[in-house]
Design a protein around this motif. Structure first.
Motif, PDB file in Angstrom:
ATOM      1  N   ASP A   1      50.216  47.192  38.305  1.00 29.22           N
ATOM      2  CA  ASP A   1      50.402  47.421  37.208  1.00 29.22           C
ATOM      3  C   ASP A   1      49.913  46.459  35.969  1.00 29.22           C
ATOM      4  O   ASP A   1      50.671  45.279  35.017  1.00 29.22           O
ATOM      5  N   TYR A   2      48.571  45.788  35.940  1.00 27.03           N
ATOM      6  CA  TYR A   2      48.067  43.948  35.211  1.00 27.03           C
ATOM      7  C   TYR A   2      47.736  44.651  33.879  1.00 27.03           C
ATOM      8  O   TYR A   2      47.979  43.525  33.371  1.00 27.03           O
ATOM      9  N   GLY A   3      47.770  46.238  33.647  1.00 21.10           N
ATOM     10  CA  GLY A   3      47.048  46.421  32.211  1.00 21.10           C
ATOM     11  C   GLY A   3      48.811  46.063  31.807  1.00 21.10           C
ATOM     12  O   GLY A   3      48.470  45.807  29.943  1.00 21.10           O
ATOM     13  N   VAL A   4      49.931  46.400  31.706  1.00 19.86           N
ATOM     14  CA  VAL A   4      51.114  45.159  31.280  1.00 19.86           C
ATOM     15  C   VAL A   4      50.605  43.781  30.871  1.00 19.86           C
ATOM     16  O   VAL A   4      52.082  43.199  29.932  1.00 19.86           O
ATOM     17  N   LEU A   5      50.052  42.834  31.427  1.00 13.29           N
ATOM     18  CA  LEU A   5      50.096  41.701  31.784  1.00 13.29           C
ATOM     19  C   LEU A   5      49.315  40.933  30.059  1.00 13.29           C
ATOM     20  O   LEU A   5      48.317  41.553  29.681  1.00 13.29           O
ATOM     21  N   GLN A   6      49.542  39.869  29.750  1.00 12.53           N
ATOM     22  CA  GLN A   6      49.534  38.851  28.346  1.00 12.53           C
ATOM     23  C   GLN A   6      49.468  37.624  28.990  1.00 12.53           C
ATOM     24  O   GLN A   6      49.719  37.231  29.711  1.00 12.53           O
ATOM     25  N   GLU A   7      48.032  36.867  28.684  1.00 15.47           N
ATOM     26  CA  GLU A   7      48.065  34.905  29.161  1.00 15.47           C
ATOM     27  C   GLU A   7      49.464  34.564  28.841  1.00 15.47           C
ATOM     28  O   GLU A   7      50.207  34.867  27.466  1.00 15.47           O
ATOM     29  N   GLY A   8      49.448  33.558  29.763  1.00 14.67           N
ATOM     30  CA  GLY A   8      50.807  33.106  29.308  1.00 14.67           C
ATOM     31  C   GLY A   8      52.630  34.074  29.828  1.00 14.67           C
ATOM     32  O   GLY A   8      53.554  33.481  30.349  1.00 14.67           O
ATOM     33  N   ASP A   9      51.860  34.999  30.894  1.00 12.31           N
ATOM     34  CA  ASP A   9      53.402  35.289  31.366  1.00 12.31           C
ATOM     35  C   ASP A   9      53.684  34.838  33.119  1.00 12.31           C
ATOM     36  O   ASP A   9      52.814  34.356  33.133  1.00 12.31           O
ATOM     37  N   LEU A  10      54.327  34.792  32.981  1.00 12.70           N
ATOM     38  CA  LEU A  10      55.565  34.475  34.361  1.00 12.70           C
ATOM     39  C   LEU A  10      55.015  35.723  35.633  1.00 12.70           C
ATOM     40  O   LEU A  10      55.016  36.684  35.159  1.00 12.70           O
TER      41      LEU A  10
ATOM     42  N   LEU B   1      46.877  33.022  33.327  1.00 13.38           N
ATOM     43  CA  LEU B   1      46.224  32.752  32.522  1.00 13.38           C
ATOM     44  C   LEU B   1      45.074  33.759  32.228  1.00 13.38           C
ATOM     45  O   LEU B   1      44.167  33.584  31.028  1.00 13.38           O
ATOM     46  N   GLY B   2      44.454  34.927  32.578  1.00 13.66           N
ATOM     47  CA  GLY B   2      43.658  35.296  32.146  1.00 13.66           C
ATOM     48  C   GLY B   2      43.035  36.063  33.068  1.00 13.66           C
ATOM     49  O   GLY B   2      42.894  35.956  34.282  1.00 13.66           O
ATOM     50  N   VAL B   3      41.728  37.307  32.696  1.00 15.11           N
ATOM     51  CA  VAL B   3      41.160  37.389  33.526  1.00 15.11           C
ATOM     52  C   VAL B   3      39.930  36.967  33.138  1.00 15.11           C
ATOM     53  O   VAL B   3      39.354  36.170  32.479  1.00 15.11           O
ATOM     54  N   ASP B   4      39.208  36.695  34.529  1.00 15.09           N
ATOM     55  CA  ASP B   4      37.637  35.761  35.035  1.00 15.09           C
ATOM     56  C   ASP B   4      36.152  36.215  34.776  1.00 15.09           C
ATOM     57  O   ASP B   4      36.679  37.226  34.185  1.00 15.09           O
ATOM     58  N   ASP B   5      35.494  35.424  34.712  1.00 13.05           N
ATOM     59  CA  ASP B   5      34.314  35.498  35.274  1.00 13.05           C
ATOM     60  C   ASP B   5      33.946  37.108  35.876  1.00 13.05           C
ATOM     61  O   ASP B   5      32.185  36.950  35.379  1.00 13.05           O
TER      62      ASP B   5
END
Length: 341
Positions: free
Chosen positions: A265-274, A294-298
């Motif tokens: 469930d990647y859609g619930v994630l926000q940068e900085g989450d553990l 960290l976030g979605v990469d290139d």
């Protein structure tokens, strides 16, 4: 936005060369925006008297704050203190360990209190948000970069090094991976520490300048950002010591419960989450590893920081296993849970 305010945002255009953190160069008010530098107009400099819009969202329960032009300024999550502020765009790189990079406009700050619906009416909110949208000091993501391979040492006013390249731990023939765990932030610092829950700790000399996976999280959010810490693996105010305890009964909002199966469930994630992983001999529900999203990469993959043995410390690179929550790699198959503190 007034011309003076635009100029203030433009002066925030800084390239942070240390440890591979790059802030996208902003443009002067008399220049035309380009796709390479969209961040200069992410929000007003002052929100003290601005007209703001508050929208309640779910999964997780949170409040999205927009300015009068409809731009998202911040996202506050119920039960959590971490806030996603929209700010100047940055690109994070770690060329020794990965060709991938992560570009984001997210700046992760700590609000003074856990969020709840309607908290925008409380007295602390406007002054805090006004300061946060102007703040160009290091946030959780930039602080995480302070401990990667080759990061320069930084000292406080007392001459104590509080940042710089961290090892995972000392070499150990008894450890199956070759390096010993149990390196907390106070080991890195080389100082004794009294915790509010009554635990007193002394640093181990052979763990100096070392951070294990949860020690890295506690250094970033605890020592550097002043999130309360516990000395034990017990429930209460603050972050417990070990990964399983932070995941299972730590503070904040549980985003992805541990079902014992790989989380998707990647859609619930926000940068900085553990983020939390199984790292045992066999896949299953037990949690032995933790990191910071960290976030979605290139390349479109969800990338995270963590302190690991083979990289000998914090990394978001791919040496010894890709630092990805998705895909066919080792860690994606063992990603179990996530929490926003």
């Amino acid at each position: 936005m007034s011309q003076s305010n635009k100029w203030i945002w433009a002066t925030l255009a800084v390239v942070l060369i240390a440890a591979g953190v790059i802030v996208a160069v902003a443009i002067r008010p008399d220049q035309s925006p380009s796709s390479a530098a969209p961040a200069v107009e992410t929000g007003p400099v002052s929100v003290d008297s601005a007209e703001l819009t508050f929208t309640r969202l779910t999964k997780p329960a949170r409040t999205q704050v927009k300015d009068g032009a409809g731009r998202v300024l911040a996202v506050f999550t119920d039960k959590a203190r971490t806030v996603r502020i929209s700010g100047p765009e940055r690109t994070f790189t770690e060329p020794r360990f990965t060709k991938s990079s992560v570009t984001t406009d997210a700046w992760i700050r700590l609000a003074p209190n856990p969020w709840k619906a309607g908290a925008e009416t409380e007295s602390w909110f406007r002054p805090w948000l006004n300061k946060a949208v102007q703040d160009d000091s290091k946030d959780a993501l930039a602080i995480s970069m302070d401990y990667l391979d080759g990061a320069p040492g930084r000292k406080d006013a007392k001459g104590r090094q509080y940042a710089g390249d961290a090892s995972f731990g000392p070499l150990s023939a008894a450890d199956p991976d070759g390096r010993a765990e149990n390196s907390d932030f106070y080991d890195y610092l080389g100082v004794e520490w009294d915790f509010p829950d009554g635990k007193h700790e002394r640093p181990a000399k052979d763990h100096f300048r070392s951070l294990d996976c949860s020690g890295f999280i506690r250094m970033v959010y605890g020592y550097r950002m002043k999130y309360p810490l516990r000395g034990t693996n017990t429930k209460g105010a603050g972050l417990p010591r070990r990964a399983y305890a932070i995941a299972g009964f730590g503070p904040g909002a549980l985003l992805i419960p541990n079902t014992g199966r790989a989380a998707r469930d990647y859609g619930v994630l926000q940068e900085g989450d553990l983020v939390f992983f199984n790292h045992g001999a066999n896949a299953g529900p037990s949690i032995e590893h933790s990191g910071i999203y960290l976030g979605v990469d290139d390349t479109g993959h969800h990338r995270f920081f963590s302190s690991r043995v083979k990289a000998d410390g914090p990394t978001f690179g791919d040496f010894g296993g890709e630092s990805l929550l998705d895909g066919p790699g080792y860690w994606s198959g063992r990603f179990l849970s996530a929490r926003r503190i």
